[in-house]
Design a protein around this motif. Structure first.
Motif, PDB file in Angstrom:
ATOM      1  N   ASP A   5       0.824  -1.219   0.000  1.00  0.00           N
ATOM      2  CA  ASP A   5       0.000   0.000   0.000  1.00  0.00           C
ATOM      3  C   ASP A   5       0.859   1.272   0.000  1.00  0.00           C
ATOM      4  N   SER A   6       1.972   1.228  -0.703  1.00  0.00           N
ATOM      5  CA  SER A   6       2.876   2.378  -0.746  1.00  0.00           C
ATOM      6  C   SER A   6       2.269   3.521  -1.556  1.00  0.00           C
ATOM      7  N   TYR A   7       2.522   4.745  -1.107  1.00  0.00           N
ATOM      8  CA  TYR A   7       2.099   5.926  -1.856  1.00  0.00           C
ATOM      9  C   TYR A   7       3.097   6.249  -2.965  1.00  0.00           C
ATOM     10  N   TYR A   8       4.217   5.541  -2.998  1.00  0.00           N
ATOM     11  CA  TYR A   8       5.294   5.846  -3.946  1.00  0.00           C
ATOM     12  C   TYR A   8       5.644   4.651  -4.814  1.00  0.00           C
ATOM     13  N   SER A   9       4.636   3.846  -5.160  1.00  0.00           N
ATOM     14  CA  SER A   9       4.883   2.710  -6.049  1.00  0.00           C
ATOM     15  C   SER A   9       5.303   3.178  -7.442  1.00  0.00           C
ATOM     16  N   HIS A  10       5.007   4.454  -7.765  1.00  0.00           N
ATOM     17  CA  HIS A  10       5.441   5.017  -9.056  1.00  0.00           C
ATOM     18  C   HIS A  10       6.918   5.421  -9.029  1.00  0.00           C
ATOM     19  N   ILE A 147     -16.278   3.546   4.974  1.00  0.00           N
ATOM     20  CA  ILE A 147     -15.158   4.174   5.678  1.00  0.00           C
ATOM     21  C   ILE A 147     -14.091   4.555   4.657  1.00  0.00           C
ATOM     22  N   VAL A 148     -13.765   5.836   4.603  1.00  0.00           N
ATOM     23  CA  VAL A 148     -12.704   6.315   3.724  1.00  0.00           C
ATOM     24  C   VAL A 148     -11.389   6.161   4.483  1.00  0.00           C
ATOM     25  N   ASP A 149     -10.660   5.093   4.179  1.00  0.00           N
ATOM     26  CA  ASP A 149      -9.409   4.852   4.899  1.00  0.00           C
ATOM     27  C   ASP A 149      -8.240   5.552   4.214  1.00  0.00           C
ATOM     28  N   ASP A 150      -7.036   5.334   4.722  1.00  0.00           N
ATOM     29  CA  ASP A 150      -5.851   6.030   4.201  1.00  0.00           C
ATOM     30  C   ASP A 150      -5.603   5.722   2.724  1.00  0.00           C
ATOM     31  N   VAL A 151      -5.838   4.467   2.329  1.00  0.00           N
ATOM     32  CA  VAL A 151      -5.583   4.080   0.938  1.00  0.00           C
ATOM     33  C   VAL A 151      -6.518   4.810  -0.018  1.00  0.00           C
ATOM     34  N   CYS A 152      -7.751   5.094   0.452  1.00  0.00           N
ATOM     35  CA  CYS A 152      -8.751   5.767  -0.394  1.00  0.00           C
ATOM     36  C   CYS A 152      -8.784   7.280  -0.180  1.00  0.00           C
ATOM     37  N   SER A 153      -7.792   7.808   0.528  1.00  0.00           N
ATOM     38  CA  SER A 153      -7.787   9.246   0.801  1.00  0.00           C
ATOM     39  C   SER A 153      -7.535  10.073  -0.454  1.00  0.00           C
ATOM     40  N   GLY A 154      -6.939   9.446  -1.476  1.00  0.00           N
ATOM     41  CA  GLY A 154      -6.621  10.160  -2.707  1.00  0.00           C
ATOM     42  C   GLY A 154      -5.200  10.681  -2.745  1.00  0.00           C
ATOM     43  N   LEU A 155      -4.436  10.426  -1.675  1.00  0.00           N
ATOM     44  CA  LEU A 155      -3.061  10.934  -1.623  1.00  0.00           C
ATOM     45  C   LEU A 155      -2.183  10.275  -2.681  1.00  0.00           C
ATOM     46  N   ARG A 156      -2.399   8.985  -2.913  1.00  0.00           N
ATOM     47  CA  ARG A 156      -1.590   8.276  -3.912  1.00  0.00           C
ATOM     48  C   ARG A 156      -1.780   8.885  -5.301  1.00  0.00           C
ATOM     49  N   SER A 157      -3.042   9.116  -5.689  1.00  0.00           N
ATOM     50  CA  SER A 157      -3.297   9.712  -7.005  1.00  0.00           C
ATOM     51  C   SER A 157      -2.854  11.166  -7.040  1.00  0.00           C
ATOM     52  N   ALA A 186      -3.514  19.995 -11.201  1.00  0.00           N
ATOM     53  CA  ALA A 186      -3.459  18.569 -10.842  1.00  0.00           C
ATOM     54  C   ALA A 186      -4.020  18.329  -9.448  1.00  0.00           C
ATOM     55  N   ILE A 187      -3.915  19.309  -8.550  1.00  0.00           N
ATOM     56  CA  ILE A 187      -4.357  19.128  -7.163  1.00  0.00           C
ATOM     57  C   ILE A 187      -5.882  19.026  -7.066  1.00  0.00           C
ATOM     58  N   PRO A 188      -6.654  20.038  -7.559  1.00  0.00           N
ATOM     59  CA  PRO A 188      -8.121  19.890  -7.476  1.00  0.00           C
ATOM     60  C   PRO A 188      -8.652  18.732  -8.309  1.00  0.00           C
ATOM     61  N   ILE A 189      -8.020  18.438  -9.434  1.00  0.00           N
ATOM     62  CA  ILE A 189      -8.470  17.315 -10.258  1.00  0.00           C
ATOM     63  C   ILE A 189      -8.344  16.004  -9.481  1.00  0.00           C
ATOM     64  N   ALA A 190      -7.213  15.812  -8.814  1.00  0.00           N
ATOM     65  CA  ALA A 190      -7.002  14.585  -8.036  1.00  0.00           C
ATOM     66  C   ALA A 190      -7.996  14.487  -6.883  1.00  0.00           C
ATOM     67  N   VAL A 191      -8.239  15.592  -6.198  1.00  0.00           N
ATOM     68  CA  VAL A 191      -9.138  15.586  -5.038  1.00  0.00           C
ATOM     69  C   VAL A 191     -10.580  15.328  -5.465  1.00  0.00           C
ATOM     70  N   VAL A 192     -11.032  16.023  -6.508  1.00  0.00           N
ATOM     71  CA  VAL A 192     -12.428  15.901  -6.946  1.00  0.00           C
ATOM     72  C   VAL A 192     -12.709  14.517  -7.525  1.00  0.00           C
ATOM     73  N   THR A 193     -11.819  14.008  -8.367  1.00  0.00           N
ATOM     74  CA  THR A 193     -12.042  12.686  -8.959  1.00  0.00           C
ATOM     75  C   THR A 193     -12.050  11.590  -7.892  1.00  0.00           C
ATOM     76  N   ASN A 194     -11.240  11.743  -6.860  1.00  0.00           N
ATOM     77  CA  ASN A 194     -11.252  10.764  -5.776  1.00  0.00           C
ATOM     78  C   ASN A 194     -12.571  10.826  -5.005  1.00  0.00           C
TER      79      ASN A 194
END
Length: 241
Positions: A5-10, A147-157, A186-194
């Protein structure tokens, strides 16, 4: 990069992208005279000291960031300022492979998942007419809760999309104003799409049951949402061009 569940798999891709951007500059680099800058060794030593201090106190972010400083120093020492000017962005782009501190990740992730839950609750109540209320990062509905957990927070995207946004900003023709808009969009796009993804999963969970909103559909929606965010970011570039 390879943690669960890494945020930096990219992160493993970033050096290859950087190398490709430098390779695109090969004609300009071939015409650029090579010279040595006296600042090269100083910056190199600064990076080495930063790494040693970071390793001593186990501060991994600054240790990783020192790699980029060392590279800047080596380029200045062996090739000079003119060469560095051509490849400054590809080298600086390597910052996207360096994981942020765990404390920072946790703080941003918490803020994002609460905000995403707020947005999703507003859309569900006001637009889809699905009664619900938000309790922290939990969306409670009549028959279920999400429940919106850490993985679904949208931080990864968000991290991945800002990396893409920086490349688009680098490529777009125009001044710094256009480049800044592309990067920041890129910031609002990532937040809204999530948030829209959470709305979708909440709707599926309420209508068909929780078991349908997990597993394959949960993972597939993540890929679809990121693809949609990429298209929106690309549309911003085209509009500005």
């Amino acid at each position: 990069w390879f943690a669960r569940d890494s945020y930096y798999s990219h992160g493993i891709l970033i050096p290859f992208v950087s190398a490709y951007l430098i390779w695109n500059k090969r004609e300009d680099l071939a015409k650029t005279p090579v010279e040595s800058s006296p600042w090269g060794l100083r910056i190199f030593l600064l990076g080495i000291v930063m790494h040693l201090v970071s390793a001593l106190f186990r501060v991994y972010f600054s240790s990783g960031f020192s790699t980029i400083i060392v590279l800047f120093g080596l380029i200045l020492h062996f090739f000079g300022k003119r060469v560095l000017r051509h490849i400054f962005f590809p080298v600086f782009f390597l910052i996207f492979m360096v994981p942020l501190p765990i404390v920072t990740i946790a703080h941003i992730s918490f803020k994002l998942k609460v905000f995403a839950a707020q947005m999703a609750a507003v859309i569900l109540n006001n637009h889809l007419r699905i009664p619900c209320f938000q309790d922290g990062s939990t969306i409670r509905m009549q028959h279920t809760q999400v429940i919106v957990d850490d993985v679904c927070s949208g931080l990864r995207s968000l991290i991945s999309l800002t990396a893409l946004g920086s490349i688009f900003a680098y490529w777009i023709k125009g001044g710094w104003f256009k480049k800044t808009i592309v990067f920041l969009s890129a910031i609002p796009i990532a937040v809204v799409t999530n948030a829209l993804r959470i709305v979708f999963l909440s709707t599926v969970s309420e209508v068909w049951g929780t078991r349908y909103a997990t597993g394959f559909l949960h993972d597939l929606s993540g890929f679809v949402v990121f693809a949609g965010a990429f298209i929106l970011l690309f549309a911003v570039v085209k509009l500005l061009e």
